[in-house]
Write a protein that holds these residues in place. Structure first.
Motif, mmCIF file in Angstrom:
data_model
loop_
_atom_site.group_PDB
_atom_site.id
_atom_site.type_symbol
_atom_site.label_atom_id
_atom_site.label_comp_id
_atom_site.label_asym_id
_atom_site.label_seq_id
_atom_site.Cartn_x
_atom_site.Cartn_y
_atom_site.Cartn_z
ATOM 1 N N LYS A 6 0.814 -1.221 0.000
ATOM 2 C CA LYS A 6 0.000 0.000 0.000
ATOM 3 C C LYS A 6 0.840 1.261 0.000
ATOM 4 N N VAL A 32 -7.211 6.270 12.391
ATOM 5 C CA VAL A 32 -7.959 5.273 11.622
ATOM 6 C C VAL A 32 -7.428 5.177 10.199
ATOM 7 N N GLU A 33 -7.236 6.328 9.558
ATOM 8 C CA GLU A 33 -6.749 6.314 8.190
ATOM 9 C C GLU A 33 -5.355 5.699 8.096
ATOM 10 N N LYS A 36 -5.564 1.930 8.469
ATOM 11 C CA LYS A 36 -6.148 1.308 7.273
ATOM 12 C C LYS A 36 -5.146 1.216 6.133
ATOM 13 N N ASN A 37 -4.242 2.178 6.051
ATOM 14 C CA ASN A 37 -3.408 2.298 4.858
ATOM 15 C C ASN A 37 -2.000 1.751 4.994
ATOM 16 N N LEU A 53 -9.727 -2.743 15.942
ATOM 17 C CA LEU A 53 -9.687 -2.751 14.481
ATOM 18 C C LEU A 53 -11.042 -3.155 13.900
ATOM 19 N N CYS A 56 -13.459 -0.304 14.046
ATOM 20 C CA CYS A 56 -13.182 0.769 13.081
ATOM 21 C C CYS A 56 -13.180 0.284 11.634
ATOM 22 N N ILE A 58 -11.160 -1.957 10.190
ATOM 23 C CA ILE A 58 -9.782 -2.028 9.700
ATOM 24 C C ILE A 58 -9.389 -3.496 9.539
ATOM 25 N N SER A 59 -8.899 -3.849 8.361
ATOM 26 C CA SER A 59 -8.555 -5.247 8.081
ATOM 27 C C SER A 59 -7.053 -5.455 7.857
ATOM 28 N N THR A 60 -6.256 -4.467 8.158
ATOM 29 C CA THR A 60 -4.805 -4.561 7.981
ATOM 30 C C THR A 60 -4.242 -5.712 8.822
#
Length: 285
Positions: A6, A32-33, A36-37, A53, A56, A58-60
């Motif tokens: 990413k 959060v961003e 996620k990234n 996670l 929020c 989030i799947s990281t």
């Protein structure tokens, strides 16, 4: 064609991300961003962090980085960062590295030229301080006090003698013990604040003298994570110090735990007398 990370860059970066200390709504948009990234999240406890996670969306992917594997994990994370990936470091709650693992990791990565980017947010220390009503212009963060031995006695003495507000992290099991250890060292009117369950449903701030807090928590067993705040020591107006005054302080439990030289130094500083005078009384000279 293989998918690219990413954050593919010549060298990746580590984000040190603060997470909520209780109320999940306290996480920031930027946190959060970031989570996620990034390509990977290094979490103190993946089971604890998974709840946040999921909340929020989030799947990281995550890996565990804690005090027992931090040095080993640092090498693995460095390799991924050097390949251009970006990684977020989080603790179970609050700001990483503040009485939590991460110092060795951050230090190693900085020495290797990796960019470290802090993502600020919740901190139990500042949360407690801003609502306690004690001086905040200067304060000392003690973290968790040593559990026993001379190091605990020294830490207690340091808190008692401090001219700054002291912030201590404490468990509910040890709160009463710590208050009782502090009692003989603090002025009777000195104010303390116990902040517990910060940002949660049963958040509570209880202030009073050490004797009042001991009485309260003897009747109401403390629960939840605790921040103990001790007001600065009171200005001391001294008259003549007699040998009896020195002996009285030497006989306190905290002083008895120290070796003779350390006892003499601590008592001399507390009473404003010479160390040699105190040491002579200890040795009977």
């Amino acid at each position: 064609m293989e998918s690219q990370p990413k954050h593919q860059t010549p060298t990746g970066q580590l984000f040190v991300v603060a997470t909520p200390i209780g109320n999940l709504g306290d996480i920031t948009y930027r946190a959060v961003e970031t989570l996620k990234n990034v390509d990977l999240i290094a979490a103190e406890d993946t089971r604890t962090s998974r709840k946040l996670l999921q909340h929020c969306g989030i799947s990281t992917p995550m890996i565990a980085v804690h005090e027992h594997n931090e040095e080993y994990a640092a090498g693995k994370l460095l390799q991924r960062l050097q390949q251009g990936e970006s990684i977020a470091l989080i603790s179970d709650a609050g700001t990483p590295l503040i009485s939590d693992p991460g110092y060795r990791l951050v230090r190693k990565l900085r020495s290797e030229g990796i960019r470290i980017t802090p993502i600020p947010g919740a901190s139990s220390v500042l949360t407690a301080l801003c609502a306690a009503g004690l001086p905040t212009d200067h304060f000392r963060f003690e973290g968790f006090l040593p559990r026993s031995g001379a190091s605990r006695s020294t830490a207690m003495q340091r808190v008692a003698e401090s001219s700054e507000t002291n912030v201590i992290l404490e468990s509910p099991r040890r709160l009463l013990s710590s208050l009782k250890n502090l009692q003989p060292l603090l002025e009777e009117v000195r104010e303390l604040v116990v902040a517990r369950e910060l940002t949660k449903l049963h958040e509570e701030f209880i202030s009073g003298t050490v004797a009042e807090l001991i009485a309260h928590f003897s009747e109401h067993a403390p629960r939840g994570e605790i921040v103990l705040i001790v007001a600065p020591c009171l200005p001391k107006v001294r008259g003549e110090i007699h040998d009896e005054d020195i002996h009285a302080l030497l006989e306190t439990a905290v002083m008895q735990a120290l070796p003779p030289s350390a006892r003499a130094k601590s008592v001399a500083k507390e009473l404003g007398v010479s160390k040699s005078r105190v040491y002579d009384l200890i040795t009977g000279q």
